[in-house]
Design an enzyme around this catalytic site. Structure first.
Site, PDB file in Angstrom:
ATOM      1  N   THR A   1      -9.205   1.053   3.705  1.00  0.00           N
ATOM      2  CA  THR A   1      -8.733   2.512   3.770  1.00  0.00           C
ATOM      3  C   THR A   1      -9.873   3.273   2.800  1.00  0.00           C
ATOM      4  OG1 THR A   1      -7.194   2.456   2.149  1.00  0.00           O
ATOM      5  CG2 THR A   1      -6.415   2.235   4.202  1.00  0.00           C
TER       6      THR A   1
ATOM      7  N   TRP B   1      -4.911  12.214   5.948  1.00  0.00           N
ATOM      8  CA  TRP B   1      -4.719  12.554   4.472  1.00  0.00           C
ATOM      9  C   TRP B   1      -3.410  12.133   3.905  1.00  0.00           C
ATOM     10  CZ3 TRP B   1      -7.009  18.312   3.947  1.00  0.00           C
ATOM     11  CH2 TRP B   1      -8.148  18.458   4.740  1.00  0.00           C
TER      12      TRP B   1
ATOM     13  N   GLY C   1       0.929  -1.424  -0.084  1.00  0.00           N
ATOM     14  CA  GLY C   1      -0.097  -0.129  -0.045  1.00  0.00           C
ATOM     15  C   GLY C   1       0.951   1.252  -0.057  1.00  0.00           C
TER      16      GLY C   1
ATOM     17  N   TYR D   1     -15.653   3.248   8.790  1.00  0.00           N
ATOM     18  CA  TYR D   1     -13.993   3.279   8.856  1.00  0.00           C
ATOM     19  C   TYR D   1     -13.413   3.665  10.151  1.00  0.00           C
ATOM     20  CZ  TYR D   1      -9.426   4.901   7.640  1.00  0.00           C
ATOM     21  OH  TYR D   1      -7.872   4.981   7.652  1.00  0.00           O
TER      22      TYR D   1
ATOM     23  N   ASP E   1      -2.960 -13.015   4.923  1.00  0.00           N
ATOM     24  CA  ASP E   1      -4.508 -12.159   5.070  1.00  0.00           C
ATOM     25  C   ASP E   1      -4.558 -12.212   6.639  1.00  0.00           C
ATOM     26  OD1 ASP E   1      -6.942 -11.695   5.569  1.00  0.00           O
ATOM     27  OD2 ASP E   1      -7.633 -13.045   4.012  1.00  0.00           O
ATOM     28  N   ILE E   2      -4.919 -10.925   7.109  1.00  0.00           N
ATOM     29  CA  ILE E   2      -4.741 -10.604   8.471  1.00  0.00           C
ATOM     30  C   ILE E   2      -5.949 -11.222   8.919  1.00  0.00           C
ATOM     31  CG2 ILE E   2      -3.217  -8.628   8.595  1.00  0.00           C
ATOM     32  CD1 ILE E   2      -5.636  -6.615   8.952  1.00  0.00           C
TER      33      ILE E   2
END
Ligand SMILES: NC(=O)c1ccc[n+]([C@@H]2O[C@H](COP(=O)([O-])OP(=O)(O)OC[C@H]3O[C@@H](n4cnc5c(N)ncnc54)[C@H](OP(=O)(O)O)[C@@H]3O)[C@@H](O)[C@H]2O)c1
Length: 296
Positions: free
Chosen positions: A61, A148, A11, A124, A35-36
Site C-alpha cells: 500500500t 484515504w 494491517g 500502485y 504469503d499470497i
C-alpha cells in the site's frame, strides 16, 4: 456460521475487521502465515481452513514504494490476487477485494462512478486494477473501492500528528481532492456484505434498501470532498494542536522532493457513493468518524 479468511489480517483494515468480526469464525493471515504470492501456501491454508469467504485486504500500500519497485508491486497486488482468485474458484470461495480510488487518473473533476473508465497513473494504481480484474473473474466477487484509509497502523493521520510534534508548521498539498475513510467503518460495510447474503427478497418494497449484489461498490467516508491540506487542518483542530498548515501544489511538493521517487496521484479521486447507499453499504460522514477515532 460463515468461515471468513482475511488477508492483510494485521494491517489497518485487518485489525478493524478482527474487531468488527470478533464473534465470527475468522482466520487472520499475514505474509508469514500465508504469503499470497506463494501458491502452495495459499492452497494449504484454503484446504485446512475451508473458508466460505475471502476478504482480500493484503497489498503493498506504500504508493511511492510501489513506484520504486513496480515488479514487487505487480507480484503482490496483481499476481498475488491472481493466485487467490484461482484458489477461490477451485474451492468455491467468494472474494471481497479491496480496491482503490488510485485506479483513476483524476481528470474527471467529479466523483467517479463504479463503471467509469479507470486510467491509473501509478504502479500502485495499475497493479491494484489488475488485481480487480482477477477478483472479478470469480463469479459472485465483490470489489469495494475505498480511499484515504486510516485506522490502527501507518497512515496520514498518524504521520501528521508525528510531524506536529517536531514542527509548528507543515506544508501539505491542497490540489488533490478526495474523502477519508475510517478502517473500522469500512470493516462494518464488509461485515454487512457477508451478513446480508443471500441478497434479494423476491419482491423488494420500493423504499427498501436492496442488499448489495456482487459487483463493484464505492465505499468511502461520506461528506465533504476535501484536499489533503483540509484533512490535515481537521486533524489538528480535533487534536487541539496549533500546527499551521500551509497548502502547496503537487508541483511544489514534487520540486521539494526531487531526491525521492514520488508516484503521481489523481488530482481528484472522490468516489460517487449513490450505488453503495442504495445497497445499504454507505459509511457515515468522515468528519464524525475522524472525531471518534481521534478521541480513542
Ligand atoms: N491505506 C489506504 O489509504 C488505502 C486506500 C485505498 C485502498 N486501500 C486498500 O485497502 C486494503 C487494506 O489497506 P490497509 O491500509 O489496511 O493496508 P496495510 O495496513 O498496509 O496492510 C496491508 C497488509 O498486507 C500484507 N501483505 C503485504 N504483502 C503480503 C504478501 N505477500 N502476503 C500476504 N500479506 C501481505 C501486509 O502484511 P505483512 O506486514 O505481514 O507483510 C500488511 O499488513 C489494501 O488492499 C489497499 O490496497 C488502502
Amino acid at each position: 456460521m460463515a468461515k471468513i479468511l482475511i488477508t492483510g489480517g494485521y494491517g489497518q483494515l485487518g485489525t478493524a475487521l478482527s474487531e468488527v468480526l470478533e464473534n465470527e469464525d475468522i482466520l487472520l493471515t499475514d505474509s508469514d502465515s500465508m504469503d499470497i504470492t506463494d501458491k502452495d501456501q495459499v492452497k494449504k491454508v484454503f484446504n485446512e481452513y475451508k473458508p466460505d469467504w475471502l476478504v482480500h485486504g493484503a497489498a503493498l500500500t506504500n504508493v511511492d514504494g510501489c513506484e520504486e519497485n513496480p515488479e514487487l508491486a505487480d507480484k503482490v497486488n496483481h499476481l498475488g490476487t491472481k493466485i487467490l482468485a484461482e484458489q477461490c474458484k477451485k474451492s468455491g470461495v467468494k472474494m471481497i477485494y479491496i480496491s482503490t480510488d488510485y485506479i483513476f487518473d483524476g481528470a474527471k473533476g467529479a466523483p467517479y462512478l463504479e463503471d467509469d473508465k479507470p486510467n491509473p497513473q501509478s504502479a500502485y494504481g495499475r497493479t491494484k486494477l489488475e488485481g480487480e480484474k482477477d477478483a472479478r473473474s470469480i463469479v459472485g466477487a465483490y470489489v469495494l473501492r475505498t480511499s484515504w484509509v486510516y485506522g490502527q497502523g501507518h497512515n496520514f493521520v498518524g504521520a501528521m500528528l508525528k510531524l506536529a510534534d517536531k514542527t509548528d508548521g507543515i506544508k501539505v498539498v491542497n490540489d488533490q481532492f478526495g474523502r477519508p475513510t475510517y478502517a473500522l467503518d469500512l470493516a462494518k460495510a464488509i461485515r454487512d456484505v457477508i451478513k446480508k447474503q443471500p441478497p434479494l427478497p423476491v419482491v423488494p418494497a420500493p423504499s427498501a434498501v436492496i442488499p448489495a449484489e456482487a459487483g463493484i461498490y464505492n465505499v468511502t467516508g461520506d461528506g465533504e470532498i476535501i484536499s489533503w491540506a483540509d484533512f490535515a487542518k481537521e486533524i489538528f483542530e480535533l487534536s487541539g494542536k496549533d500546527t499551521k498548515v500551509t497548502g502547496i501544489s503537487t508541483e511544489e511538493y514534487f520540486k521539494g522532493n526531487q531526491d525521492k521517487k514520488i508516484a503521481p496521484r489523481p488530482a481528484y479521486s472522490a468516489l460517487d457513493l449513490s450505488k453503495s447507499k442504495k445497497a445499504g453499504l454507505s459509511l457515515r460522514d468522515w468528519k464524525e468518524a475522524l472525531a471518534e477515532y481521534m478521541a480513542l
